[in-house]
Write an enzyme that holds these catalytic residues in place. Sequence first.
Site, short mmCIF file in Angstrom:
data_model
loop_
_atom_site.label_atom_id
_atom_site.label_comp_id
_atom_site.label_asym_id
_atom_site.label_seq_id
_atom_site.Cartn_x
_atom_site.Cartn_y
_atom_site.Cartn_z
N THR A 1 0.82 -1.21 0.00
CA THR A 1 0.00 0.00 0.00
C THR A 1 0.86 1.26 0.00
O THR A 1 1.88 1.36 0.69
CB THR A 1 -0.92 0.00 1.23
OG1 THR A 1 -1.78 -1.13 1.17
CG2 THR A 1 -1.76 1.27 1.30
N SER B 1 -6.16 -0.07 -3.05
CA SER B 1 -6.77 -1.16 -3.79
C SER B 1 -6.25 -1.28 -5.22
O SER B 1 -6.16 -2.37 -5.76
CB SER B 1 -8.30 -0.98 -3.81
OG SER B 1 -8.83 -1.08 -2.51
N GLY C 1 2.61 -2.81 8.27
CA GLY C 1 2.75 -3.48 9.56
C GLY C 1 4.16 -4.00 9.77
O GLY C 1 4.80 -4.51 8.86
N ARG D 1 -29.07 -11.13 32.64
CA ARG D 1 -29.66 -9.85 33.03
C ARG D 1 -31.18 -9.94 33.08
O ARG D 1 -31.83 -10.37 32.11
CB ARG D 1 -29.26 -8.77 32.02
CG ARG D 1 -29.87 -7.40 32.27
CD ARG D 1 -29.22 -6.72 33.45
NE ARG D 1 -29.66 -5.34 33.59
CZ ARG D 1 -29.11 -4.47 34.43
NH1 ARG D 1 -28.09 -4.84 35.19
NH2 ARG D 1 -29.56 -3.24 34.50
N GLY E 1 -25.51 -0.40 29.44
CA GLY E 1 -24.39 0.35 29.99
C GLY E 1 -23.18 -0.53 30.27
O GLY E 1 -22.04 -0.10 30.10
N THR F 1 -11.29 -3.08 5.41
CA THR F 1 -10.47 -2.31 4.47
C THR F 1 -9.23 -3.05 4.00
O THR F 1 -8.97 -3.11 2.80
CB THR F 1 -10.05 -0.97 5.12
OG1 THR F 1 -11.21 -0.25 5.50
CG2 THR F 1 -9.21 -0.14 4.16
N GLU G 1 -6.43 -5.99 3.03
CA GLU G 1 -6.53 -7.16 2.14
C GLU G 1 -7.63 -6.97 1.09
O GLU G 1 -8.20 -7.93 0.58
CB GLU G 1 -6.78 -8.45 2.92
CG GLU G 1 -5.62 -8.88 3.80
CD GLU G 1 -4.39 -9.26 3.00
OE1 GLU G 1 -4.53 -9.75 1.88
OE2 GLU G 1 -3.26 -9.06 3.51
N ASP H 1 -10.39 -3.48 -0.01
CA ASP H 1 -11.58 -2.77 0.46
C ASP H 1 -12.83 -3.56 0.08
O ASP H 1 -12.94 -4.10 -1.02
CB ASP H 1 -11.63 -1.38 -0.18
CG ASP H 1 -12.90 -0.63 0.15
OD1 ASP H 1 -12.94 0.00 1.21
OD2 ASP H 1 -13.85 -0.72 -0.65
#
Length: 691
Positions: A185, A191, A224, A364, A451, A472, A474, A476
């Site tokens: 990239t 892409s 990366g 809950r 919450g 996104t 590998e 889009d």
Amino acid sequence: MDTSDLSSNRTADDESHPTARRIQRLSLHLTPVPRPLDHTDVQLETLTCAARPKLNVDANSLLVFMRGKHRDIQEKVFDFFNARPDLQTPVEISKEDHRELCMRQLLALVREAGVRPFRYVAEDPSIYFALLEAVGSVDMSLGIKMGVQYSLWGGSVLNLGTKKHKDKYCDGIDNLDYPGCFAMTELHHGSNVQGLQTVATFDPFTDEFIIDTPNDGAIKWWIGNAAVHGKFATVFAKLMLPTHDTKGASDMGVHAFIVPIRDLETHQTLPGIEIHDCGHKVGLNGVDNGALRFRSVRIPRDNLLNRFGDVSRDGKYTSSLPSINKRFAATLGELVGGRVGLAYSSVSVLKVSVVIAVRYSLLRQQFGPAKQPEISILDYQSHQHKLMPMLASTYAFHFATLHLVDKYSEMKKSHDEQLVGDVHALSAGLKAYVTSYTAKSLSVCREACGGHGYAAVNRFGSLRNDHDIFQTFEGDNTVLLQQVAGDLLKQYKEKFQGGTLTVTWNYLRESMNSYLSQPNPVTARWESEDHLRDPKFQLDAFRYRTSRLLQSVAVRLNKHSKTLGSFGAWNRCLNHLLTLAESHIETVILAKFIESVKSCPDASTRAALKLVCDLYALDRIWKDIGTYRNVDYVAPNKAKAIHKLADYLSFQVRNIARELVDAFDLPDNVTRAPIGKQSEAYSQYMQYVGF
């Protein structure tokens, strides 16, 4: 869903007799149609919560069926990290500390636990993906860092290189002596890989390639492992060969090159290379993404990964593939494993979030009948509507991605050209569809837990942030869905030129006949439960929708291309094309789910899976009911029956929800959210805040 073209693409014969057609439909409403003897007459109105007892499920049989072939190696990973508190990622951690912890985690996994993922990348990808799922459950940043090292950097050497590269680099990649990057990239190109601007110019006088970043837009970005730990990079660049004419250089297309970026001993950045940190991200801050600029960096000619194209000592280019486009396709085809891994890993993220949300929703209690105990929030129809179709989809994706991994493993062994194309399209579609669904579902799960779902310790925030980029990298998702649509259109065109459809999409062979014919006005009205839960009806409905979308978009593209050109026509029909791709992938997912149900040997487990599969199918049909109504595939009474049955099936799935999430076999030390514990959830939660 873009349905305008479905309703406007009936046959010419239909349009020429609209009055007769309306009279026929009216007569069918006035004259009852006898139903087939093999369909029950049970009316859905009689289906109440007490109509039938809860389905009995053999929890152990269900767990065994869902367990997978490589659970033992996953448990080795879980047990190793569970026994090492020093390697567990805390809820609050800085970017810098997270990166160093992530590297220590990977080193410990490889050098202390003796887990060697790289060996499985080539030998048995199914084991590698099982490892990736387990490691990602420990920390998603760790899963991505492992993927960069072994699937991307290591995979590029394995798949794009030749023996000389494997002999030189693979041992160091395997044992982490050679941490590396995958530099594809760029700042201005993601892409559109063919549009990359980094150049690698061959110098015949020194027998070297010169790697250059010609402008700011060509800086390698989001790489990366680059910011801190990487020592090598696989750099994708245009291969330029000098010529003896006025052109100066000949562009041979994008190729991959191994470029050292840091000294192996001192770890100092090498001359001509500039590295910067991409900074704090929305998620995955354990991964050190960096930006790389190259200023006349010289590398040996042997550093060209030359499986699909090579340069001789005298500067001559050779390749077994005749064109730039074919070489490019072959190169990217070998890198499809990243998409397979993301689709598979995304399902594991969805499993974790669904387990937490369902367990908490069973625990809950809130409100209830007057003067009676409060009831579980999962007893509310609205809550079932949020979570039960999601649980069904998780099961559906589980089987679909297992199928994808099997096909990918088969492809890596056989190198069959047809299978390569099939896996490319299937991985693109499943990666796009599953990651988009999971991203939306993570927010729904957080909201379903109120919450307490907002507390960082309960993980929805980190899961959502870490997973978000799956949509996104590998590829889009919007771009990948267009690849699926393009593949379908290519096969559609070949069919009408006398060709044959591939095995992967062979249902379309029949669709060109029965699925594109006028809907049967009799079956359009069948509403019995047996009929709606019949896999044939469900698959036919999915396939009919896909076939109509394919046929209608082909007509539209042909029409618009005459005035707008091919690119303009594609852009004009883009939403329609994306809808087609999603519809097709849903069809594949359902087909694999139905096959998995049939293959289950235990009767009680098969019944539970059938229930979940029916909910998945009918929920998807109902969500797109407008499409089916527009083309008279489903009459109003049948649409109402589908809606009622989907609601009822959600209730039935709720009754076995605990067994269904337990079958994912995720121990508490993997889910880690206090509210998602199998027992004593509230006490764990209280202890976390100091009580």
